[in-house]
Scaffold this motif. Structure first.
Motif, PDB file in Angstrom:
ATOM      1  N   LYS A 152       0.785  -1.144   0.123  1.00  0.00           N
ATOM      2  CA  LYS A 152       0.150   0.131  -0.120  1.00  0.00           C
ATOM      3  C   LYS A 152       0.987   1.224   0.136  1.00  0.00           C
ATOM      4  O   LYS A 152       1.828   1.281   0.685  1.00  0.00           O
ATOM      5  CB  LYS A 152      -0.831   0.016   1.192  1.00  0.00           C
ATOM      6  N   LYS A 153       0.688   2.285  -0.807  1.00  0.00           N
ATOM      7  CA  LYS A 153       1.195   3.384  -1.092  1.00  0.00           C
ATOM      8  C   LYS A 153       0.681   4.406  -1.347  1.00  0.00           C
ATOM      9  O   LYS A 153      -0.627   4.252  -1.809  1.00  0.00           O
ATOM     10  CB  LYS A 153       2.467   3.178  -2.145  1.00  0.00           C
ATOM     11  N   SER A 154       0.923   5.806  -1.461  1.00  0.00           N
ATOM     12  CA  SER A 154       0.202   6.852  -1.812  1.00  0.00           C
ATOM     13  C   SER A 154       1.179   7.649  -2.444  1.00  0.00           C
ATOM     14  O   SER A 154       2.443   8.224  -2.157  1.00  0.00           O
ATOM     15  CB  SER A 154      -0.330   7.617  -0.481  1.00  0.00           C
ATOM     16  N   LEU A 155       0.362   8.375  -3.254  1.00  0.00           N
ATOM     17  CA  LEU A 155       0.868   9.565  -4.180  1.00  0.00           C
ATOM     18  C   LEU A 155       0.441  10.742  -3.702  1.00  0.00           C
ATOM     19  O   LEU A 155      -0.793  11.190  -3.402  1.00  0.00           O
ATOM     20  CB  LEU A 155       0.624   9.199  -5.868  1.00  0.00           C
ATOM     21  N   LYS A 156       1.361  11.834  -3.648  1.00  0.00           N
ATOM     22  CA  LYS A 156       1.104  13.127  -3.110  1.00  0.00           C
ATOM     23  C   LYS A 156       1.144  14.081  -4.209  1.00  0.00           C
ATOM     24  O   LYS A 156       1.949  14.052  -5.084  1.00  0.00           O
ATOM     25  CB  LYS A 156       1.662  13.473  -2.098  1.00  0.00           C
ATOM     26  N   CYS A 157       0.109  15.087  -4.314  1.00  0.00           N
ATOM     27  CA  CYS A 157       0.256  16.323  -5.263  1.00  0.00           C
ATOM     28  C   CYS A 157       0.029  17.344  -4.701  1.00  0.00           C
ATOM     29  O   CYS A 157      -0.965  17.670  -3.733  1.00  0.00           O
ATOM     30  CB  CYS A 157      -0.783  16.049  -6.291  1.00  0.00           C
ATOM     31  N   GLU A 158       0.734  18.602  -4.771  1.00  0.00           N
ATOM     32  CA  GLU A 158       0.349  19.761  -3.957  1.00  0.00           C
ATOM     33  C   GLU A 158       0.368  20.969  -5.125  1.00  0.00           C
ATOM     34  O   GLU A 158       1.344  20.888  -5.963  1.00  0.00           O
ATOM     35  CB  GLU A 158       1.299  20.343  -3.158  1.00  0.00           C
ATOM     36  N   GLN A 159      -0.480  21.817  -5.117  1.00  0.00           N
ATOM     37  CA  GLN A 159      -0.542  22.883  -5.981  1.00  0.00           C
ATOM     38  C   GLN A 159      -0.626  24.146  -5.507  1.00  0.00           C
ATOM     39  O   GLN A 159      -1.173  24.427  -4.367  1.00  0.00           O
ATOM     40  CB  GLN A 159      -1.539  22.814  -7.248  1.00  0.00           C
ATOM     41  N   HIS A 160       0.437  25.146  -5.917  1.00  0.00           N
ATOM     42  CA  HIS A 160       0.802  26.445  -5.220  1.00  0.00           C
ATOM     43  C   HIS A 160       0.103  27.485  -5.988  1.00  0.00           C
ATOM     44  O   HIS A 160       0.900  28.726  -6.299  1.00  0.00           O
ATOM     45  CB  HIS A 160       2.307  26.424  -5.037  1.00  0.00           C
ATOM     46  N   LEU A 161      -0.782  27.189  -6.784  1.00  0.00           N
ATOM     47  CA  LEU A 161      -1.114  28.283  -7.951  1.00  0.00           C
ATOM     48  C   LEU A 161      -2.929  28.718  -7.594  1.00  0.00           C
ATOM     49  O   LEU A 161      -3.175  29.684  -8.247  1.00  0.00           O
ATOM     50  CB  LEU A 161      -1.527  27.507  -9.364  1.00  0.00           C
ATOM     51  N   GLY A 162      -3.041  28.644  -6.317  1.00  0.00           N
ATOM     52  CA  GLY A 162      -4.726  28.978  -6.148  1.00  0.00           C
ATOM     53  C   GLY A 162      -5.578  28.391  -6.728  1.00  0.00           C
ATOM     54  O   GLY A 162      -6.727  28.908  -7.001  1.00  0.00           O
ATOM     55  N   HIS A 163      -5.415  27.483  -7.405  1.00  0.00           N
ATOM     56  CA  HIS A 163      -6.454  26.846  -8.129  1.00  0.00           C
ATOM     57  C   HIS A 163      -7.427  25.978  -7.504  1.00  0.00           C
ATOM     58  O   HIS A 163      -7.453  25.628  -6.333  1.00  0.00           O
ATOM     59  CB  HIS A 163      -5.764  25.973  -9.393  1.00  0.00           C
ATOM     60  N   ASN A 164      -8.771  25.800  -8.289  1.00  0.00           N
ATOM     61  CA  ASN A 164      -9.925  25.123  -7.806  1.00  0.00           C
ATOM     62  C   ASN A 164     -10.017  23.648  -7.981  1.00  0.00           C
ATOM     63  O   ASN A 164     -10.848  23.013  -7.346  1.00  0.00           O
ATOM     64  CB  ASN A 164     -11.270  26.053  -7.887  1.00  0.00           C
ATOM     65  N   ALA A 165      -9.491  23.410  -9.166  1.00  0.00           N
ATOM     66  CA  ALA A 165      -9.833  22.074  -9.823  1.00  0.00           C
ATOM     67  C   ALA A 165      -8.478  21.165  -9.903  1.00  0.00           C
ATOM     68  O   ALA A 165      -7.386  21.763 -10.212  1.00  0.00           O
ATOM     69  CB  ALA A 165     -10.252  22.006 -11.149  1.00  0.00           C
ATOM     70  N   MET A 166      -8.557  20.018  -9.574  1.00  0.00           N
ATOM     71  CA  MET A 166      -7.273  19.272  -9.689  1.00  0.00           C
ATOM     72  C   MET A 166      -7.842  17.867 -10.297  1.00  0.00           C
ATOM     73  O   MET A 166      -8.808  17.303  -9.942  1.00  0.00           O
ATOM     74  CB  MET A 166      -6.827  18.716  -8.015  1.00  0.00           C
ATOM     75  N   TYR A 167      -6.514  17.177 -10.867  1.00  0.00           N
ATOM     76  CA  TYR A 167      -6.879  15.909 -11.757  1.00  0.00           C
ATOM     77  C   TYR A 167      -5.929  14.983 -11.389  1.00  0.00           C
ATOM     78  O   TYR A 167      -4.726  15.308 -11.343  1.00  0.00           O
ATOM     79  CB  TYR A 167      -6.763  16.357 -13.367  1.00  0.00           C
ATOM     80  N   TRP A 168      -6.279  13.806 -11.651  1.00  0.00           N
ATOM     81  CA  TRP A 168      -5.393  12.594 -11.665  1.00  0.00           C
ATOM     82  C   TRP A 168      -5.301  12.108 -13.068  1.00  0.00           C
ATOM     83  O   TRP A 168      -6.301  11.783 -13.433  1.00  0.00           O
ATOM     84  CB  TRP A 168      -5.408  11.673 -10.615  1.00  0.00           C
ATOM     85  N   TYR A 169      -4.199  11.933 -13.769  1.00  0.00           N
ATOM     86  CA  TYR A 169      -4.165  11.293 -15.075  1.00  0.00           C
ATOM     87  C   TYR A 169      -3.172  10.000 -14.835  1.00  0.00           C
ATOM     88  O   TYR A 169      -2.079   9.823 -14.068  1.00  0.00           O
ATOM     89  CB  TYR A 169      -3.528  12.172 -16.285  1.00  0.00           C
ATOM     90  N   LYS A 170      -3.468   8.917 -15.707  1.00  0.00           N
ATOM     91  CA  LYS A 170      -2.575   7.944 -15.967  1.00  0.00           C
ATOM     92  C   LYS A 170      -1.882   7.944 -17.588  1.00  0.00           C
ATOM     93  O   LYS A 170      -2.772   8.124 -18.357  1.00  0.00           O
ATOM     94  CB  LYS A 170      -3.148   6.495 -15.806  1.00  0.00           C
ATOM     95  N   GLN A 171      -0.727   7.901 -17.350  1.00  0.00           N
ATOM     96  CA  GLN A 171      -0.157   8.030 -18.826  1.00  0.00           C
ATOM     97  C   GLN A 171       0.906   6.671 -19.076  1.00  0.00           C
ATOM     98  O   GLN A 171       2.032   6.515 -18.525  1.00  0.00           O
ATOM     99  CB  GLN A 171       0.970   9.306 -18.981  1.00  0.00           C
ATOM    100  N   SER A 172       0.279   6.044 -20.063  1.00  0.00           N
ATOM    101  CA  SER A 172       1.007   4.816 -20.452  1.00  0.00           C
ATOM    102  C   SER A 172       1.736   4.903 -21.910  1.00  0.00           C
ATOM    103  O   SER A 172       1.222   5.787 -22.655  1.00  0.00           O
ATOM    104  CB  SER A 172       0.226   3.543 -20.484  1.00  0.00           C
ATOM    105  N   ALA A 173       2.797   4.313 -22.201  1.00  0.00           N
ATOM    106  CA  ALA A 173       3.515   4.788 -23.272  1.00  0.00           C
ATOM    107  C   ALA A 173       2.914   4.352 -24.653  1.00  0.00           C
ATOM    108  O   ALA A 173       2.109   3.624 -24.597  1.00  0.00           O
ATOM    109  CB  ALA A 173       5.005   3.567 -23.412  1.00  0.00           C
ATOM    110  N   LYS A 174       2.850   5.503 -25.298  1.00  0.00           N
ATOM    111  CA  LYS A 174       2.359   5.424 -26.523  1.00  0.00           C
ATOM    112  C   LYS A 174       0.667   5.481 -26.633  1.00  0.00           C
ATOM    113  O   LYS A 174       0.006   5.080 -27.436  1.00  0.00           O
ATOM    114  CB  LYS A 174       2.849   4.525 -27.554  1.00  0.00           C
TER     115      LYS A 174
END
Lengths: 115, 109
Positions: free
Chosen positions: A18-40
């Motif tokens: 079990k692990k966790s990924l962390k994301c932090e934005q310093h832009l004062g934005h209201n929307a956040m997204y998770w994407y998966k990017q696989s090769a090609k």
């Protein structure tokens, strides 16, 4: 520097971990997204949050669990992953959820390898 | 279904001009984006088109034809640092971004 940070940058885990990924934005934005990017392959939108509420869940397996405790932070909790889940996981943010020229700003991603 | 098509890979010479095409079939249209992504780095915003025509921004230009479901990104005076993947994305009627698989551009001296 895009104003969106992600940790860790690289992660190797076994299928039972079990692990966790962390994301932090310093832009004062209201929307956040998770994407998966696989090769090609195109970017796959996984989750969308607007003002800390989940507004999109694109049929993502339950072994991926997002959390947005506030508008600046986004987590992706991982458990019992499969080798095909190995990919680059990108976090992004935007001022609002949609409309106009509002662009998404991406973090550098977490390169995940599932053994 | 929704679909974005762009070439997988292109090669060009330093100092030259290259055009990267993108065709799309989406449920509605609310703008087209181009992003640049260097290997191992975050995608970064390059351009946005919502009306037909050409948008110029320095060495980069982006063109849109909504009637043809077509866009291109034009890169002039190519530099080695332009070697990257270029991602085309369309915002559909639900304001969701639909992404292409990206075009890997290789610049040779």
């Amino acid at each position: 520097e895009t104003g969106v940070t992600q940790t860790p940058r690289h992660l190797v885990m076994g299928m039972t971990n079990k692990k966790s990924l962390k994301c932090e934005q310093h832009l004062g934005h209201n929307a956040m997204y998770w994407y998966k990017q696989s090769a090609k392959k195109p970017l796959e939108l996984m989750f969308v949050y607007s003002l800390e509420e989940r507004v999109e869940n694109n049929s993502v397996p339950s072994r991926f669990s997002p959390e947005c405790p506030n508008s600046s932070h986004l987590f992706l909790h991982l458990h019992t992953l499969q080798p095909e889940d190995s990919a680059l996981y990108l976090c992004a943010s935007s001022q609002e959820l949609a409309g106009g020229t509002d662009t998404q700003y991406f973090g550098p991603g977490t390169r995940l390898t599932v053994l | 279904g929704q679909n974005i098509d762009q070439p997988t890979e292109m090669t060009a010479t330093e100092g030259a001009i290259v055009q990267i095409n993108c065709t799309y079939q989406t449920s509605g249209f609310n703008g087209l984006f181009w992003y640049q992504q260097h290997a191992g780095e975050a995608p970064t915003f390059l351009s946005y088109n919502v009306l037909d025509g050409l948008e110029e921004k320095g060495r980069f230009s982006s063109f849109l034809s909504r009637s043809k479901g077509y866009s291109y990104l034009l890169l002039k005076e190519l530099q080695m640092k332009d070697s990257a993947s270029y991602l085309c994305a369309v915002r559909d009627s639900n304001y969701q971004l639909i992404w292409g698989a990206g075009t890997k551009l290789i610049i040779k001296p």
